[in-house]
Enzyme design. Structure first.
Site, mmCIF file in Angstrom:
data_model
loop_
_atom_site.group_PDB
_atom_site.id
_atom_site.type_symbol
_atom_site.label_atom_id
_atom_site.label_comp_id
_atom_site.label_asym_id
_atom_site.label_seq_id
_atom_site.Cartn_x
_atom_site.Cartn_y
_atom_site.Cartn_z
ATOM 1 C CD GLU A 166 6.850 -4.052 -2.973
ATOM 2 O OE1 GLU A 166 7.607 -4.512 -2.446
ATOM 3 O OE2 GLU A 166 7.187 -3.005 -3.826
ATOM 4 N N GLY A 168 2.607 2.385 5.213
ATOM 5 C CA GLY A 168 3.596 1.281 5.450
ATOM 6 C C GLY A 168 4.676 1.819 6.347
ATOM 7 N N GLY A 207 0.731 -1.224 -0.005
ATOM 8 C CA GLY A 207 0.082 0.031 0.050
ATOM 9 C C GLY A 207 0.751 1.247 0.008
ATOM 10 C CB SER A 208 0.041 4.915 0.884
ATOM 11 O OG SER A 208 -0.182 4.826 2.216
ATOM 12 C CB CYS A 251 3.311 -0.861 -7.363
ATOM 13 S SG CYS A 251 2.298 -1.568 -6.202
HETATM 14 C C1 UN1 Z 1 1.149 -3.805 -8.288
HETATM 15 O O1 UN1 Z 1 0.974 -2.938 -9.062
HETATM 16 O O2 UN1 Z 1 1.111 -3.615 -7.045
HETATM 17 O O3 UN1 Z 1 4.319 -5.747 -13.163
HETATM 18 C C2 UN1 Z 1 1.837 -5.090 -8.849
HETATM 19 C C3 UN1 Z 1 3.235 -5.616 -12.975
HETATM 20 C C4 UN1 Z 1 2.648 -6.612 -12.164
HETATM 21 C C5 UN1 Z 1 2.451 -6.497 -10.729
HETATM 22 C C6 UN1 Z 1 1.936 -5.121 -10.237
HETATM 23 N N1 UN1 Z 1 3.019 -7.946 -12.715
HETATM 24 O O4 UN1 Z 1 2.722 -4.394 -12.947
#
Ligand code: UN1
Length: 496
Positions: free
Chosen positions: A250, A233, A228-229, A284
């Site tokens: 993460e 975190g 999350g953020s 992410c």
């Molecule tokens: C995420 O955005 O938290 O590489 C994970 C990627 C994906 C995983 C993203 N396999 O964008």
């Protein structure tokens, strides 16, 4: 399971103790309530953690190949239900169907991969300095793992966290995002079909401040795994440090694509579009910075804008749509404020920057794909994680200058370079400060057999997926066995 009986504790589907519920709503149409879910709190946390602690004794004693077989079965159940689950993901959190299928596929891949860990080496032997002494080191579970998971990959991320924990003998209490409880319930139902023993996996639906917080405090939780953020975190890491608890976080990213002078611009534009606007920028790994060499910036920008114009925004379930809704209204406002402040700071709006107009958009949380140019590293928009369909173009004067810009944020998740030069490609991989580096590929698209995670404020050193997926929830136990038949004491470092 009906009327909010969406907690799964000690093998039973239950409502919250208070009877309180909360709704899950389609982000593309707020009038469409998809279900009501148990709003859990400390009472449920206590029950779930106790169940997980009890189950730990027998689960850790279950042979690893049997634990792996259960995970492999889960992979086949996910595969059999891929289409239905993808539709549910798409409705509940708004990613387009083709991507929702990818989310499920990532969990299937993970199940097939981690299922096999059940029969893989779980340690190593080394010689002893003493005669007739055997030594080995083995990976062992740590106990109850609390998982706090986000809505943007509501199947893949629970799979990354849960399968390595289970195959190594830990038990789990999972708290999914309040934005995607329905998908979490479906996931746990599939685990029950796979034969998960009572108490080994527990699910608590609800809110972070009411459930997540209590979970972290629970003395019987040994490990916390959070995605999350960075703000949340960081609070979790601080609390876990005080409590002496293992924690894997993460967090945010500010990913970028470097386009060098010799790049294949057609390929670079395709990569930029996918990285910036795939999942409506809510990954992410989304590329919210396009760092372009001055020699090709004009032609790259023109090609990019043509490609953005061709993107269709709309309901996630519609196959003709490229960009679904963002997760909620609060997020639309947050994204819009970042864009406004960037313009105030001197960025030039090339496209987007507003909600799309029309009846089709009036009941949902939509935002147009947005490109800002003339952005410099000191601007807020070049530093913060926006988590929406917004990207910026930044000018670089040289290869070294581009690398410096790419590394000029607090985050280090995913960085990519487009170049035809193999020497620049390998130099870039050396110089980029990120957990994921790509050449001539988008910043999104990590595969499960490699480690996933980031440097600096993106994480705290742990990695998900890959060979080391279980590091976060296991410890190493070293064992020494004297099998000599003499009564001689032989002291290490002294008598040999
Ligand atoms: C995420 O955005 O938290 O590489 C994970 C990627 C994906 C995983 C993203 N396999 O964008």
């Amino acid at each position: 399971m009906h009327n909010g009986a969406t907690n799964f504790i000690d093998g039973q589907w239950l409502t919250s103790v208070s009877g309180d519920t909360f709704p899950s709503v389609d982000p593309g149409n707020h009038e469409r309530v998809l279900g009501t879910y148990a709003r859990s709190g400390s009472a449920e946390v206590k029950l779930a953690v106790e169940a997980a602690s009890r189950a730990y004794r027998s689960w850790r004693a279950t042979p690893a190949p049997a634990r792996g077989a259960l995970i492999s079965r889960m992979g086949e159940i996910l595969a059999a239900n891929k289409e239905d689950l993808a539709h549910q993901i798409s409705r509940e959190m708004g990613k387009v169907l083709i991507e929702a299928r990818g989310d499920v596929q990532e969990a299937i891949d993970m199940a097939r991969y981690i299922g096999a860990f059940g029969r893989m080496p779980d340690g190593y032997t080394v010689p002893s300095e003493r005669q007739d002494v055997a030594c080995f080191a083995r990976r062992v579970p740590v106990g109850v793992v609390a998982m706090i998971t986000p809505w943007n990959f509501p199947v893949a991320i629970p799979a990354w966290k849960m399968f390595p924990a289970l195959v190594t003998g830990n038990t789990v209490v999972m708290k999914p995002s309040e934005e995607s409880p329905g998908v979490a319930v479906a996931f746990v139902q599939m685990l029950t079909e796979a034969g998960i023993p009572r108490g080994v996996v527990n699910l608590l639906t609800g809110f972070g401040r009411e459930v997540g917080k209590e979970l972290i405090e629970s003395p019987h939780v040994s490990v916390v795994s959070f995605t999350g953020s960075t703000a949340t975190g960081t609070q979790i890491m601080e609390r876990c440090a005080t409590l002496g608890k293992r924690v894997s976080c993460e967090m945010g990213g500010k990913n970028g694509i470097i386009v060098l002078e010799d790049a294949d611009l057609e390929l670079a534009v395709k990569g930029a579009i996918w990285s910036a606007f795939g999942t409506t920028g809510q990954r992410c790994t989304a590329a919210s910075r396009l760092i372009v060499h001055k020699a090709v910036i004009d032609s790259f920008t023109n090609r990019l804008l043509t490609a953005v114009q061709a993107l269709a925004v709309g309901q996630a379930g519609n196959d003709a749509v490229d960009i679904g809704p963002v997760i909620n209204e609060g997020q639309v406002h947050r994204i819009h404020n970042y864009v406004q402040r960037a313009i105030d700071a001197g960025a030039k709006l090339l496209c987007g920057g507003a909600r799309p107009v029309g009846d089709a958009y009036s009941s949902g949380s939509f935002y147009e794909p947005t490109v800002l140019a003339g952005v410099t590293p000191d601007m807020e928009i070049a530093q913060v994680e926006v988590f929406g369909p917004v990207t910026v173009i930044m000018k670089a004067d040289s290869f070294e200058g581009a690398i410096d810009i790419a590394n000029s944020t607090n985050y280090g998740l995913s960085l990519s370079v487009y170049t035809r030069s193999s020497s620049l490609a390998f130099r870039a991989i050396e110089l980029l400060d990120a957990g994921l580096t790509y050449i001539n590929l988008p910043t999104s698209g990590a595969e499960i057999q490699l480690p996933f995670g980031g440097t600096r404020k993106t994480g705290n050193g742990h990695r998900e997926a890959g060979l080391h997926a279980a590091d976060y929830c296991t410890e190493w136990k070293a064992s020494y066995i004297n099998y000599s038949e003499t009564s001689d004491l032989v002291r290490a470092q002294i008598d040999v």
